[in-house]
Design a protein around this motif. Structure first.
Motif, PDB file in Angstrom:
ATOM      1  N   LYS A 152      10.088   7.256  13.742  1.00 31.89           N
ATOM      2  CA  LYS A 152      11.173   6.592  13.014  1.00 31.89           C
ATOM      3  C   LYS A 152      10.620   5.819  11.819  1.00 31.89           C
ATOM      4  CE  LYS A 152      15.475   5.386  12.366  1.00 31.89           C
ATOM      5  NZ  LYS A 152      16.464   6.382  11.913  1.00 31.89           N
ATOM      6  N   ALA A 153       9.467   5.187  12.004  1.00 35.01           N
ATOM      7  CA  ALA A 153       8.832   4.481  10.886  1.00 35.01           C
ATOM      8  C   ALA A 153       8.537   5.457   9.753  1.00 35.01           C
ATOM      9  CB  ALA A 153       7.539   3.808  11.352  1.00 35.01           C
ATOM     10  N   ARG A 154       8.015   6.622  10.101  1.00 31.84           N
ATOM     11  CA  ARG A 154       7.738   7.669   9.099  1.00 31.84           C
ATOM     12  C   ARG A 154       9.013   8.046   8.358  1.00 31.84           C
ATOM     13  NH1 ARG A 154       8.823  12.961   9.194  1.00 31.84           N
ATOM     14  NH2 ARG A 154       7.573  14.365   7.872  1.00 31.84           N
ATOM     15  N   GLU A 155      10.088   8.261   9.114  1.00 26.61           N
ATOM     16  CA  GLU A 155      11.369   8.655   8.517  1.00 26.61           C
ATOM     17  C   GLU A 155      11.880   7.595   7.547  1.00 26.61           C
ATOM     18  OE1 GLU A 155      15.893   9.018  10.251  1.00 26.61           O
ATOM     19  OE2 GLU A 155      14.276   9.863  11.474  1.00 26.61           O
ATOM     20  N   ASN A 156      11.806   6.330   7.952  1.00 27.85           N
ATOM     21  CA  ASN A 156      12.305   5.240   7.107  1.00 27.85           C
ATOM     22  C   ASN A 156      11.427   5.024   5.873  1.00 27.85           C
ATOM     23  OD1 ASN A 156      14.399   4.856   8.886  1.00 27.85           O
ATOM     24  ND2 ASN A 156      13.518   3.059   9.884  1.00 27.85           N
ATOM     25  N   ILE A 157      10.124   5.201   6.037  1.00 28.37           N
ATOM     26  CA  ILE A 157       9.213   5.040   4.902  1.00 28.37           C
ATOM     27  C   ILE A 157       9.494   6.115   3.842  1.00 28.37           C
ATOM     28  CG2 ILE A 157       6.796   5.270   4.179  1.00 28.37           C
ATOM     29  CD1 ILE A 157       6.079   3.917   6.914  1.00 28.37           C
ATOM     30  N   ILE A 158       9.690   7.346   4.281  1.00 30.61           N
ATOM     31  CA  ILE A 158       9.984   8.438   3.348  1.00 30.61           C
ATOM     32  C   ILE A 158      11.298   8.176   2.607  1.00 30.61           C
ATOM     33  CG2 ILE A 158      10.629  10.878   3.227  1.00 30.61           C
ATOM     34  CD1 ILE A 158       8.578  11.373   5.492  1.00 30.61           C
ATOM     35  N   LYS A 192      12.559   5.212   1.986  1.00 29.29           N
ATOM     36  CA  LYS A 192      12.414   4.040   1.105  1.00 29.29           C
ATOM     37  C   LYS A 192      11.549   4.344  -0.115  1.00 29.29           C
ATOM     38  CE  LYS A 192      11.388  -0.899   1.211  1.00 29.29           C
ATOM     39  NZ  LYS A 192      11.044  -2.068   2.057  1.00 29.29           N
ATOM     40  N   TYR A 193      10.580   5.243   0.054  1.00 23.76           N
ATOM     41  CA  TYR A 193       9.646   5.541  -1.036  1.00 23.76           C
ATOM     42  C   TYR A 193       9.724   7.028  -1.388  1.00 23.76           C
ATOM     43  CZ  TYR A 193       7.695   0.974   0.049  1.00 23.76           C
ATOM     44  OH  TYR A 193       7.543  -0.362   0.244  1.00 23.76           O
ATOM     45  N   PRO A 194      10.717   7.414  -2.181  1.00 26.91           N
ATOM     46  CA  PRO A 194      10.855   8.828  -2.578  1.00 26.91           C
ATOM     47  C   PRO A 194       9.573   9.321  -3.241  1.00 26.91           C
ATOM     48  CG  PRO A 194      12.792   7.560  -3.233  1.00 26.91           C
ATOM     49  CD  PRO A 194      11.762   6.563  -2.777  1.00 26.91           C
ATOM     50  N   GLY A 195       9.148  10.477  -2.831  1.00 31.62           N
ATOM     51  CA  GLY A 195       7.944  11.048  -3.420  1.00 31.62           C
ATOM     52  C   GLY A 195       6.671  10.734  -2.676  1.00 31.62           C
ATOM     53  N   ILE A 196       6.724   9.780  -1.719  1.00 32.41           N
ATOM     54  CA  ILE A 196       5.522   9.447  -0.964  1.00 32.41           C
ATOM     55  C   ILE A 196       5.146  10.623  -0.058  1.00 32.41           C
ATOM     56  CG2 ILE A 196       6.666   8.407   1.062  1.00 32.41           C
ATOM     57  CD1 ILE A 196       4.409   6.265   1.008  1.00 32.41           C
ATOM     58  N   THR A 197       3.857  10.811   0.132  1.00 34.10           N
ATOM     59  CA  THR A 197       3.383  11.869   1.019  1.00 34.10           C
ATOM     60  C   THR A 197       2.866  11.256   2.312  1.00 34.10           C
ATOM     61  OG1 THR A 197       2.743  13.268  -0.856  1.00 34.10           O
ATOM     62  CG2 THR A 197       1.773  13.796   1.295  1.00 34.10           C
ATOM     63  N   ILE A 198       3.685  11.326   3.362  1.00 40.96           N
ATOM     64  CA  ILE A 198       3.196  10.969   4.694  1.00 40.96           C
ATOM     65  C   ILE A 198       2.594  12.259   5.244  1.00 40.96           C
ATOM     66  CG2 ILE A 198       3.747  10.073   6.977  1.00 40.96           C
ATOM     67  CD1 ILE A 198       4.129   8.019   4.775  1.00 40.96           C
ATOM     68  N   ALA A 199       1.293  12.388   5.118  1.00 40.17           N
ATOM     69  CA  ALA A 199       0.612  13.653   5.400  1.00 40.17           C
ATOM     70  C   ALA A 199       0.592  13.994   6.884  1.00 40.17           C
ATOM     71  CB  ALA A 199      -0.813  13.605   4.855  1.00 40.17           C
ATOM     72  N   GLY A 200       0.816  12.979   7.730  1.00 42.58           N
ATOM     73  CA  GLY A 200       0.843  13.222   9.163  1.00 42.58           C
ATOM     74  C   GLY A 200       0.985  11.934   9.937  1.00 42.58           C
ATOM     75  N   TYR A 201       1.239  12.076  11.228  1.00 47.88           N
ATOM     76  CA  TYR A 201       1.298  10.905  12.105  1.00 47.88           C
ATOM     77  C   TYR A 201       0.955  11.332  13.518  1.00 47.88           C
ATOM     78  CZ  TYR A 201       5.743  12.286  14.292  1.00 47.88           C
ATOM     79  OH  TYR A 201       6.709  12.951  15.006  1.00 47.88           O
ATOM     80  N   GLU A 202       0.555  10.342  14.335  1.00 45.70           N
ATOM     81  CA  GLU A 202       0.270  10.580  15.746  1.00 45.70           C
ATOM     82  C   GLU A 202       0.578   9.311  16.519  1.00 45.70           C
ATOM     83  OE1 GLU A 202       0.306  12.440  18.384  1.00 45.70           O
ATOM     84  OE2 GLU A 202      -1.236  13.753  17.515  1.00 45.70           O
ATOM     85  N   ASN A 203       1.187   9.460  17.680  1.00 46.01           N
ATOM     86  CA  ASN A 203       1.483   8.272  18.477  1.00 46.01           C
ATOM     87  C   ASN A 203       0.217   7.755  19.159  1.00 46.01           C
ATOM     88  OD1 ASN A 203       1.294   9.202  21.407  1.00 46.01           O
ATOM     89  ND2 ASN A 203       2.767  10.692  20.626  1.00 46.01           N
ATOM     90  N   GLY A 204       0.282   6.513  19.609  1.00 43.40           N
ATOM     91  CA  GLY A 204      -0.893   5.864  20.185  1.00 43.40           C
ATOM     92  C   GLY A 204      -1.239   6.292  21.588  1.00 43.40           C
ATOM     93  N   LEU A 240       0.818  -1.210   0.000  1.00 39.34           N
ATOM     94  CA  LEU A 240       0.000   0.000   0.000  1.00 39.34           C
ATOM     95  C   LEU A 240       0.855   1.265   0.000  1.00 39.34           C
ATOM     96  CD1 LEU A 240      -2.928  -0.948   2.410  1.00 39.34           C
ATOM     97  CD2 LEU A 240      -3.153  -0.186   0.032  1.00 39.34           C
ATOM     98  N   LEU A 241       1.995   1.220   0.667  1.00 36.41           N
ATOM     99  CA  LEU A 241       2.898   2.365   0.661  1.00 36.41           C
ATOM    100  C   LEU A 241       3.444   2.600  -0.749  1.00 36.41           C
ATOM    101  CD1 LEU A 241       4.807   1.683   4.008  1.00 36.41           C
ATOM    102  CD2 LEU A 241       3.248   3.592   3.561  1.00 36.41           C
ATOM    103  N   GLY A 242       3.830   1.517  -1.426  1.00 35.66           N
ATOM    104  CA  GLY A 242       4.291   1.643  -2.808  1.00 35.66           C
ATOM    105  C   GLY A 242       3.189   2.158  -3.719  1.00 35.66           C
ATOM    106  N   PHE A 243       1.979   1.675  -3.492  1.00 37.44           N
ATOM    107  CA  PHE A 243       0.800   2.102  -4.250  1.00 37.44           C
ATOM    108  C   PHE A 243       0.547   3.591  -4.026  1.00 37.44           C
ATOM    109  CE2 PHE A 243      -3.926   2.628  -3.836  1.00 37.44           C
ATOM    110  CZ  PHE A 243      -4.272   2.462  -5.162  1.00 37.44           C
TER     111      PHE A 243
END
Length: 237
Positions: free
Chosen positions: A116-122, A124-136, A93-96
């Motif tokens: 850290k997951a957000r940082e690594n995902i960005i 690994k997938y150049p151009g992906i938009t991680i629009a936001g995050y929040e901890n649990g 889904l991240l690649g998609f």
């Protein structure tokens, strides 16, 4: 949609590519979709719990996460030809999202894990938009929902553990503009590099459960669900 049923629990018979193709079509129609992972332990629990069974069956896609579900399909001459694991579904889904330009939001886990997951995902997938995050640990649902809506997220990953994450999704999904929801358990830990997956050799043979058992012997009680489930399948009509 192709589905099989084991002791009242539905399981989707679609591959990763088929799910993504179907999801793309549903998103273009402005439909909401939910993804839940199904394994033998969850099927056995759902057999005894109407709430859990209804929660699983109400999802759009019940992915065959456990090797036991794949083996059960083979025993019964079903159409499930491969596992569709929760963490690999998230990866696809991240690649998609990167390819199609969809916006992603991550919710759950500890701050240091999800960031850290957000940082690594960005990375690994150049151009992906991680629009936001929040901890649990931010548990005010209105605060989280507002942040997700402000981010204009299309895809939401929730990491709270199952079934808590799926219950949260079901309760709040209609308050959000998100189109795809997936409960991902401990997957943020994997993407953050805090937890290592089984070597590819084990994963290809469907023996990831064995690798995890060898690493964590205390999981034995949980893993006993696999032979119990297969015996029930074998002797069921």
């Amino acid at each position: 949609m192709q589905k099989e049923t084991y002791f009242g629990v539905d399981v989707s018979a679609l591959s990763y590519d088929e799910i993504l193709a179907d999801l793309k079509n549903r998103m273009q129609q402005d439909l909401k979709s939910t993804i839940i992972a199904v394994n033998p332990e969850k099927v056995i629990k759902a057999e005894q719990s109407n709430e859990l069974r209804e929660l699983i069956n109400s999802a759009t896609y019940q992915i065959p996460d456990g090797i036991g579900v794949l083996l059960a399909s083979k025993l019964k001459g079903g159409r499930i030809t491969s596992r569709v694991t929760g963490v690999d579904m998230m990866e696809r889904l991240l690649g998609f999202a990167a390819k199609e330009g969809y916006r992603v939001f991550l919710y759950g886990a500890k701050e240091e894990v999800v960031s850290k997951a957000r940082e690594n995902i960005i990375a690994k997938y150049p151009g992906i938009t991680i629009a936001g995050y929040e901890n649990g640990y931010v548990q005010d649902p209105d605060q989280v929902i507002n942040k997700i809506n402000e981010a204009k997220a299309d895809i939401l990953f929730v990491a709270m553990g199952s079934p808590k994450q799926e219950l949260w999704i079901r309760e709040h999904m209609n308050k959000m503009g998100v189109k795809v929801f997936q409960g991902v358990g401990g997957s943020f830990d994997v993407f953050a590099g805090h937890v290592k997956r089984a070597p590819l050799f084990f994963r290809k043979l469907g023996l990831e459960w064995l690798y995890r058992l060898l690493k964590e012997p205390k999981r034995l009680k949980r893993q006993l669900a696999l032979p119990r489930f297969l015996l029930k399948v074998l002797f069921s009509r």
